[in-house]
Design an enzyme around this catalytic site. Structure first.
Site, PDB file in Angstrom:
ATOM      1  N   CYS A 160      56.966  12.294  29.969  1.00 55.05           N
ATOM      2  CA  CYS A 160      56.483  12.185  28.595  1.00 55.05           C
ATOM      3  C   CYS A 160      57.113  10.974  27.931  1.00 55.05           C
ATOM      4  O   CYS A 160      58.339  10.777  28.003  1.00 55.05           O
ATOM      5  CB  CYS A 160      56.826  13.454  27.813  1.00 55.05           C
ATOM      6  SG  CYS A 160      56.381  13.388  26.060  1.00 55.05           S
ATOM      7  N   GLN A 283      68.533  18.181  14.778  1.00 54.28           N
ATOM      8  CA  GLN A 283      67.358  17.339  14.589  1.00 54.28           C
ATOM      9  C   GLN A 283      66.980  16.625  15.884  1.00 54.28           C
ATOM     10  O   GLN A 283      67.832  16.049  16.571  1.00 54.28           O
ATOM     11  CB  GLN A 283      67.617  16.319  13.487  1.00 54.28           C
ATOM     12  CG  GLN A 283      67.696  16.919  12.088  1.00 54.28           C
ATOM     13  CD  GLN A 283      66.335  17.298  11.525  1.00 54.28           C
ATOM     14  OE1 GLN A 283      65.311  17.085  12.157  1.00 54.28           O
ATOM     15  NE2 GLN A 283      66.328  17.866  10.328  1.00 54.28           N
ATOM     16  N   CYS A 408      59.546  20.399   6.354  1.00 57.43           N
ATOM     17  CA  CYS A 408      58.814  19.977   7.550  1.00 57.43           C
ATOM     18  C   CYS A 408      57.335  20.320   7.445  1.00 57.43           C
ATOM     19  O   CYS A 408      56.588  20.118   8.398  1.00 57.43           O
ATOM     20  CB  CYS A 408      59.411  20.612   8.801  1.00 57.43           C
ATOM     21  SG  CYS A 408      59.403  22.412   8.802  1.00 57.43           S
TER      22      CYS A 408
END
Length: 453
Positions: A160, A283, A408
């Site tokens: 990825c 995070q 978020c």
């Protein structure tokens, strides 16, 4: 009247909050993934409702000026990158517009409050966490990769672009070990097998954690996998197995067993050292997190004498990054392991003005109010569902001078800002932050102040 499987021509004029293109045909609005504003496309109708339709891109008749060639062969089917066919500048515009749309339509606020988005320094290789599903296809073969969009179908993919090289190397090695061993993989007939490969990376220290999620502590060939990984990758400082017996969408189970090294890895964030346990929130984009926290601190406008209340504090990262600017820090989190993690992080960094409470944010805030604690500044960083009305009411009753809201989800943020605006607090500024380039997600940091202070 359009029907399923019809081929239609559309001009794409907007993007949805999920990144799909929007085009109109007659009275119907169609949503078409993998398109860009300015595209003219031919699309195949997949589904029709009363006023909207869903279509699949068949051909780009006229490309948008924002369109670029995707550099990932599976980006059009993977559920991760919805913007890999757009220039990064166009992606940032779309994300800022997503925040504007939410706060104006839901929050009834002025669009001028939304400032320029803070772009990410890195748009590839930024993820320090990856959960890679493992399963069997219809032929009984081992597959490993990422879920296709809106499904639990595993799309084979061992590399990825959002992950660091070390993740892709470990994933390829891991798959090479299990690909011819379907008996190692979780299935309806083998509930002890492997379900996910879960990786964490500490960017500053280089430390890597490998967590194998399986249906039991022990499975056939387990130590051969462990030894192979440890020998191949000296960056691995922690290896654990997480046991998950439940047939749910929740990836991690309740039991984690140490296999090798430490039960955590450590990273440096905002000049502080933080422990990262398998379950701990940290995070995903470290470099961008430092910029987000800097904006939150700027909005907190600390002078050194404040009491700062950090709700949903997790392992304490936001609050501890501000501890040197306040008289007293109080962090609240409902997950006991996270609170213990926060306490250790405070000790590890020589921070002595911090207190951490384990409990529901609303109840803990009520307890503090009953103790006579009046925070000057409150920072909230809630999950995607946002704040509850009782917690908003409790925060307002505590009467902080300033509120900093880290969100978020623009929709739940806008809903909550509307409630605060009705309860004597004014929204002064909103800054979008692109924490997750190429995906549809966008964070926001909001500065609010109490009226008449």
């Amino acid at each position: 009247m359009y029907r399923k499987n019809d081929s239609i021509e559309l001009d794409i004029t907007a993007l949805t909050s999920d990144g799909d293109g929007v085009g109109r045909a007659g009275e119907l609005v169609f949503f078409v993934p993998n398109t860009a504003v300015g595209d003219t496309v031919r699309a195949k109708v997949l589904k029709l409702k009363k006023n909207v339709g869903f279509a699949r891109l068949e051909e780009i008749l006229t490309p948008s000026p924002d369109r670029i060639a995707s550099d990932c062969s599976v980006s059009f089917s993977c559920g991760g990158c919805v913007y890999r066919h757009l220039s990064y500048e166009a992606e940032c515009r779309a994300k800022r517009q997503k925040v504007i749309d939410a706060v104006t339509r839901i929050g009834k606020l002025d669009a001028a409050l939304v400032k320029d988005i803070i772009p990410s320094k890195n748009i590839d290789g930024y993820r320090n966490k990856a959960m890679i599903p493992v399963g069997l296809n219809n032929a009984g073969e081992v597959v490993m990769g990422y879920y296709a969009r809106h499904s639990h179908h595993i799309m084979p993919c061992l590399s990825c672009r959002l992950s660091p090289d070390i993740f892709n190397a470990i994933t390829a090695h891991f798959y090479g070990f299990i690909k011819d061993r379907p008996e190692l993989v979780y299935s309806a007939s083998n509930r002890k097998g492997i379900r996910h490969l879960y990786l964490r990376h500490a960017e500053d220290t280089g430390e890597v954690m490998v967590c194998i999620v399986a249906g039991a502590r022990y499975f056939k060939g387990d130590h051969r996998i462990y030894d192979s990984l440890i020998e191949k990758f000296p960056q691995i400082k922690s290896m654990v197995i997480n046991v998950n017996l439940d047939d749910t969408n929740v990836i991690l189970g309740k039991e984690t067993v140490l296999i090798y090294g430490s039960d955590h890895i450590s990273d440096i964030l905002c000049g502080l050292r933080f422990e990262i346990a398998p379950e701990a929130f940290y995070q995903i984009n470290r470099a961008q997190a430092e910029r987000l926290y800097a904006k939150a601190r700027d909005y907190a406008a600390l002078t050194g004498g404040e009491t700062l209340l950090d709700l949903y504090c997790g392992a304490g990262t936001i609050g501890l990054s501000m501890a040197d600017g306040v008289r007293r820090l109080i962090g609240v989190e409902i997950i006991p392991e996270a609170i213990e993690n926060a306490k250790r992080n405070a000790t590890e960094n020589g921070i002595h003005n911090a207190r951490f409470l384990c409990g529901d944010a609303a109840k803990a805030a009520e307890t503090l109010r009953a103790e006579g604690v009046r925070p000057d500044v409150i920072v909230v960083d809630p999950p995607r569902k946002g704040l509850t009305p009782p917690l908003i009411e409790t925060i307002v009753e505590m009467s902080p001078d300033r509120l900093v809201y880290v969100s978020c989800d623009p929709a739940t943020l806008a809903r909550d800002l509307k409630l605060f605006s009705e309860k004597n607090y004014s929204v002064k500024e909103i800054t979008p932050v692109d924490m997750f380039p190429r995906t549809s997600h966008v964070e926001s940091v909001v500065m609010m102040s109490r009226n008449n202070i």
